[in-house]
Design an enzyme around this catalytic site. Structure first.
Site, PDB file in Angstrom:
ATOM      1  CD  GLU A  45      72.646   7.020  63.776  1.00  0.00           C
ATOM      2  OE1 GLU A  45      71.778   6.571  64.568  1.00  0.00           O
ATOM      3  OE2 GLU A  45      73.838   6.649  63.812  1.00  0.00           O
ATOM      4  CB  THR A  50      79.375   7.459  62.724  1.00  0.00           C
ATOM      5  OG1 THR A  50      78.419   6.468  62.338  1.00  0.00           O
ATOM      6  CG2 THR A  50      80.695   6.755  62.994  1.00  0.00           C
ATOM      7  CE  LYS A  67      74.984   3.846  68.373  1.00  0.00           C
ATOM      8  NZ  LYS A  67      74.985   4.113  66.935  1.00  0.00           N
ATOM      9  NE  ARG A  92      79.297   4.293  60.726  1.00  0.00           N
ATOM     10  CZ  ARG A  92      78.757   3.192  61.213  1.00  0.00           C
ATOM     11  NH1 ARG A  92      78.911   2.043  60.574  1.00  0.00           N
ATOM     12  NH2 ARG A  92      78.057   3.231  62.316  1.00  0.00           N
TER      13      ARG A  92
HETATM   14  C1  3PG Z   1      75.763   2.012  64.318  1.00  0.00           C
HETATM   15  O1  3PG Z   1      76.641   2.787  64.004  1.00  0.00           O
HETATM   16  O2  3PG Z   1      74.811   2.380  65.009  1.00  0.00           O
HETATM   17  C2  3PG Z   1      75.893   0.591  63.921  1.00  0.00           C
HETATM   18  O3  3PG Z   1      76.976   0.386  63.071  1.00  0.00           O
HETATM   19  C3  3PG Z   1      74.676   0.014  63.323  1.00  0.00           C
HETATM   20  O4  3PG Z   1      74.740  -1.320  63.606  1.00  0.00           O
HETATM   21  P1  3PG Z   1      74.161  -2.425  62.620  1.00  0.00           P
HETATM   22  O5  3PG Z   1      74.846  -2.185  61.295  1.00  0.00           O
HETATM   23  O6  3PG Z   1      74.569  -3.728  63.243  1.00  0.00           O
HETATM   24  O7  3PG Z   1      72.676  -2.247  62.552  1.00  0.00           O
END
Ligand code: 3PG
Length: 211
Positions: A41, A69, A129, A45
């Site tokens: 994924e 995102t 999710k 961002r």
């Molecule tokens: C996401 O967007 O899924 C999270 O920011 C990922 O979370 P993590 O950085 O705590 O693994």
């Protein structure tokens, strides 16, 4: 791959990757694949994210690349145009949900509450999710949700580590976990793709062989 449910079966760990340099996209995808992880994924961002998706889709066909995102309809359309094979959203609005359906791509919409999950189940979305997982009650919350909503399965993400992942993966309503720990920023900056492969190997070992 045609449904959100299929996304949960791609890999025990779905790497959540933030790239600052499009040049890192292909080496990262290849390192993940070499470590046994065949989905990624790439989060929208950073300004290079769409270009990174384009490159992985074109140059590493054995990795299923999706966009994460996704927080606006425009992003859903841009990600689909760049060749994303799936979409992941941290939460849901009517507009984002509409654009995700319109894209025709499988997607994992983000939820953090039972009510949000029920609303999406009404739209026949049964793979979600769970975000932010640790901050929203973690393993205990997901175990509790399985009682009233046994038909839903989740990819918890947010604050999960290689140490905590097995506790999530042991739950019947968890198909995979998401996490950014496979691609730490300092490792990417140093272009240490061997380290990414090692972290991927460790993550792949959390699931059944060959998955
Ligand atoms: C996401 O967007 O899924 C999270 O920011 C990922 O979370 P993590 O950085 O705590 O693994």
């Amino acid at each position: 791959m045609t449904t959100g449910s299929d996304l949960l079966e791609l890999s025990p760990v779905l790497p959540v990757v933030v790239l600052d340099d499009a040049e890192h996209a292909v080496p990262v995808a290849r390192a993940l694949l070499a470590g046994g992880i065949r989905a990624v994924e790439l989060t929208l961002r950073t300004p290079v994210a769409l270009e990174a998706i384009r490159r992985v889709a074109a140059e590493v066909p054995d990795v299923v690349v999706g966009a994460g995102t996704v927080t606006s309809p425009a992003q859903a359309r841009q990600a689909a145009g760049a060749g994303a094979a799936f979409l992941v959203t941290p939460g849901v609005t009517d507009a984002v949900l509409g654009a995700a359906f319109d894209s025709g791509l499988p997607f994992l919409p983000g939820v953090a509450t039972v009510s949000e999950a029920m609303r999406l189940a009404e739209r026949r979305l049964d793979a979600l999710k769970f975000f932010p997982a640790e901050a929203s009650g973690g393993v205990d919350a997901l175990r509790s949700i399985a009682g009233p909503l046994p038909g839903l399965r989740f990819c918890p993400t947010g604050g999960i580590t290689v140490e905590s992942a097995p506790r999530y993966l042991a739950l019947a309503n968890v198909g995979c976990v998401g996490g950014s720990w496979l691609t730490p920023k300092d490792v990417l900056t140093a272009r240490d793709f061997g380290r990414v492969e090692a972290l991927a190997k460790e993550a792949a070992a959390l699931g059944p062989p060959g998955r």
